[in-house]
Write a protein that holds these residues in place. Structure first.
Motif, PDB file in Angstrom:
ATOM      1  N   GLY A  75       0.988  -1.238  -0.052  1.00 13.33           N
ATOM      2  CA  GLY A  75       0.106   0.189   0.018  1.00 13.33           C
ATOM      3  C   GLY A  75       0.876   1.052   0.015  1.00 13.33           C
ATOM      4  N   GLU A  76       0.190   2.319   0.198  1.00  9.91           N
ATOM      5  CA  GLU A  76       0.994   3.699   0.145  1.00  9.91           C
ATOM      6  C   GLU A  76       0.794   4.419   1.558  1.00  9.91           C
ATOM      7  N   VAL A  77       1.973   4.885   2.094  1.00  9.67           N
ATOM      8  CA  VAL A  77       1.761   5.306   3.339  1.00  9.67           C
ATOM      9  C   VAL A  77       1.146   6.580   3.416  1.00  9.67           C
ATOM     10  N   VAL A  78       0.104   6.593   4.266  1.00  6.22           N
ATOM     11  CA  VAL A  78      -0.782   8.059   4.027  1.00  6.22           C
ATOM     12  C   VAL A  78      -0.375   8.680   5.383  1.00  6.22           C
ATOM     13  N   ALA A  79      -0.110   8.316   6.457  1.00  7.91           N
ATOM     14  CA  ALA A  79       0.244   9.073   7.746  1.00  7.91           C
ATOM     15  C   ALA A  79       1.745   8.252   8.273  1.00  7.91           C
ATOM     16  N   ALA A  80       2.374   9.045   9.053  1.00  7.50           N
ATOM     17  CA  ALA A  80       3.554   8.618   9.763  1.00  7.50           C
ATOM     18  C   ALA A  80       3.390   9.357  11.127  1.00  7.50           C
ATOM     19  N   ASN A  81       3.700   8.411  12.373  1.00  7.93           N
ATOM     20  CA  ASN A  81       3.536   9.143  13.457  1.00  7.93           C
ATOM     21  C   ASN A  81       4.637   9.700  14.188  1.00  7.93           C
ATOM     22  N   ALA A  82       4.997  11.118  13.985  1.00  9.08           N
ATOM     23  CA  ALA A  82       5.901  11.886  14.367  1.00  9.08           C
ATOM     24  C   ALA A  82       6.075  11.833  15.950  1.00  9.08           C
ATOM     25  N   ALA A  87       9.371  10.257  20.839  1.00  8.75           N
ATOM     26  CA  ALA A  87       8.962   9.609  22.246  1.00  8.75           C
ATOM     27  C   ALA A  87       9.215   8.297  21.903  1.00  8.75           C
ATOM     28  N   PRO A  88      10.134   7.587  21.538  1.00  7.05           N
ATOM     29  CA  PRO A  88      10.235   6.091  21.039  1.00  7.05           C
ATOM     30  C   PRO A  88       9.938   5.355  22.384  1.00  7.05           C
ATOM     31  N   GLU A  89      10.119   5.825  23.542  1.00  2.00           N
ATOM     32  CA  GLU A  89       9.671   5.031  24.800  1.00  2.00           C
ATOM     33  C   GLU A  89       8.359   4.668  24.818  1.00  2.00           C
ATOM     34  N   ALA A  90       7.299   5.191  24.153  1.00  2.00           N
ATOM     35  CA  ALA A  90       5.976   5.240  24.171  1.00  2.00           C
ATOM     36  C   ALA A  90       5.632   4.059  23.457  1.00  2.00           C
ATOM     37  N   ILE A  91       6.410   3.061  22.690  1.00  2.00           N
ATOM     38  CA  ILE A  91       5.990   1.767  22.320  1.00  2.00           C
ATOM     39  C   ILE A  91       6.449   0.976  23.471  1.00  2.00           C
ATOM     40  N   ASN A  92       7.403   1.246  24.446  1.00  2.00           N
ATOM     41  CA  ASN A  92       7.555   0.256  25.566  1.00  2.00           C
ATOM     42  C   ASN A  92       6.345   0.429  26.426  1.00  2.00           C
ATOM     43  N   LYS A  93       5.701   1.558  26.522  1.00  2.00           N
ATOM     44  CA  LYS A  93       4.877   1.915  27.401  1.00  2.00           C
ATOM     45  C   LYS A  93       3.374   1.256  27.041  1.00  2.00           C
ATOM     46  N   ASP A  94       2.906   1.108  25.770  1.00  2.00           N
ATOM     47  CA  ASP A  94       1.723   0.389  25.008  1.00  2.00           C
ATOM     48  C   ASP A  94       2.383   0.289  23.672  1.00  2.00           C
ATOM     49  N   ALA A  95       2.534  -0.863  23.251  1.00  2.00           N
ATOM     50  CA  ALA A  95       3.133  -1.075  21.769  1.00  2.00           C
ATOM     51  C   ALA A  95       1.917  -1.056  20.990  1.00  2.00           C
ATOM     52  N   PHE A 101       2.716   3.918  11.611  1.00  2.00           N
ATOM     53  CA  PHE A 101       2.310   4.528  10.233  1.00  2.00           C
ATOM     54  C   PHE A 101       1.169   3.858   9.784  1.00  2.00           C
ATOM     55  N   THR A 102       0.492   4.518   8.935  1.00  2.00           N
ATOM     56  CA  THR A 102      -0.832   4.365   8.507  1.00  2.00           C
ATOM     57  C   THR A 102      -0.552   4.055   6.780  1.00  2.00           C
ATOM     58  N   LEU A 103      -1.316   3.228   6.161  1.00  2.00           N
ATOM     59  CA  LEU A 103      -1.063   2.991   4.786  1.00  2.00           C
ATOM     60  C   LEU A 103      -2.730   2.711   4.199  1.00  2.00           C
ATOM     61  N   LYS A 104      -2.833   3.145   3.128  1.00  6.08           N
ATOM     62  CA  LYS A 104      -3.720   2.872   2.248  1.00  6.08           C
ATOM     63  C   LYS A 104      -3.400   1.636   1.376  1.00  6.08           C
ATOM     64  N   PRO A 105      -4.040   0.318   1.811  1.00  6.49           N
ATOM     65  CA  PRO A 105      -3.928  -0.652   1.082  1.00  6.49           C
ATOM     66  C   PRO A 105      -4.151  -0.864  -0.449  1.00  6.49           C
ATOM     67  N   ASP A 106      -3.523  -1.423  -1.049  1.00 10.16           N
ATOM     68  CA  ASP A 106      -3.432  -1.897  -2.658  1.00 10.16           C
ATOM     69  C   ASP A 106      -4.820  -2.807  -2.524  1.00 10.16           C
ATOM     70  N   ASN A 107      -4.918  -3.719  -1.564  1.00 10.22           N
ATOM     71  CA  ASN A 107      -6.042  -4.528  -1.660  1.00 10.22           C
ATOM     72  C   ASN A 107      -6.153  -5.007   0.023  1.00 10.22           C
ATOM     73  N   ALA A 108      -7.440  -4.675   0.596  1.00 10.05           N
ATOM     74  CA  ALA A 108      -7.702  -4.875   1.946  1.00 10.05           C
ATOM     75  C   ALA A 108      -7.886  -6.078   2.019  1.00 10.05           C
ATOM     76  N   ALA A 109      -8.287  -6.995   1.369  1.00 10.66           N
ATOM     77  CA  ALA A 109      -8.343  -8.516   1.409  1.00 10.66           C
ATOM     78  C   ALA A 109      -7.159  -8.920   1.852  1.00 10.66           C
ATOM     79  N   ASP A 110      -5.851  -8.377   1.475  1.00 13.48           N
ATOM     80  CA  ASP A 110      -4.795  -8.990   1.853  1.00 13.48           C
ATOM     81  C   ASP A 110      -4.421  -9.223   3.396  1.00 13.48           C
TER      82      ASP A 110
END
Length: 129
Positions: A75-82, A87-95, A101-110
């Motif tokens: 798919g195509e990246v439509v958003a990235a989480n700045a 604050a990379p430690e946010a992943i450790n707090k709640d992964a 990132f968010t993408l618009k899938p080429d095929n959602a059935a994938d």
């Protein structure tokens, strides 16, 4: 360990969530962040980048190691989480809340080809033995 049932998972430990607007939000799993340890750096893919399923598209770095993050589907990246880059430690707090990132899938059935929570749980358990 948290494995939300509303998400899909990859064998390389990414999670994918289908949003109401048809986009797919992606991050790394609780299991992955647990193995990596304290996050110190995150690099997300550029908005507009076209990704193939399984393509390296982001990087997470912890005090232990750096690891590539792979696109779960094409798919195509439509958003990235700045915020997670700042604050990379946010992943450790709640992964599962610290999306990358968010993408618009080429095929959602994938998404149907990815693991459900039960299959991902079995994968994690098989890797632990």
């Amino acid at each position: 360990m948290s494995i939300p049932a509303d998400l899909k998972y990859t064998k390389s430990h990414e999670w994918a969530k289908l949003n109401a607007d048809g986009t797919v939000t992606v991050g790394i799993t609780h299991h992955a962040q647990d193995l990596l340890g304290d996050m110190v750096f995150v690099e997300t893919p550029a908005v507009g980048r076209k990704l193939n399923a399984g393509e390296e598209c982001a990087v997470v770095e912890s005090v232990k190691a750096a690891s590539d993050v792979y696109a779960p589907i094409a798919g195509e990246v439509v958003a990235a989480n700045a915020a997670v880059e700042a604050a990379p430690e946010a992943i450790n707090k709640d992964a599962h809340a610290a999306w990358m990132f968010t993408l618009k899938p080429d095929n959602a059935a994938d998404l149907d080809s990815l693991l459900d929570a039960a299959a991902y749980q079995a994968l994690v358990e098989s890797e632990a033995h």
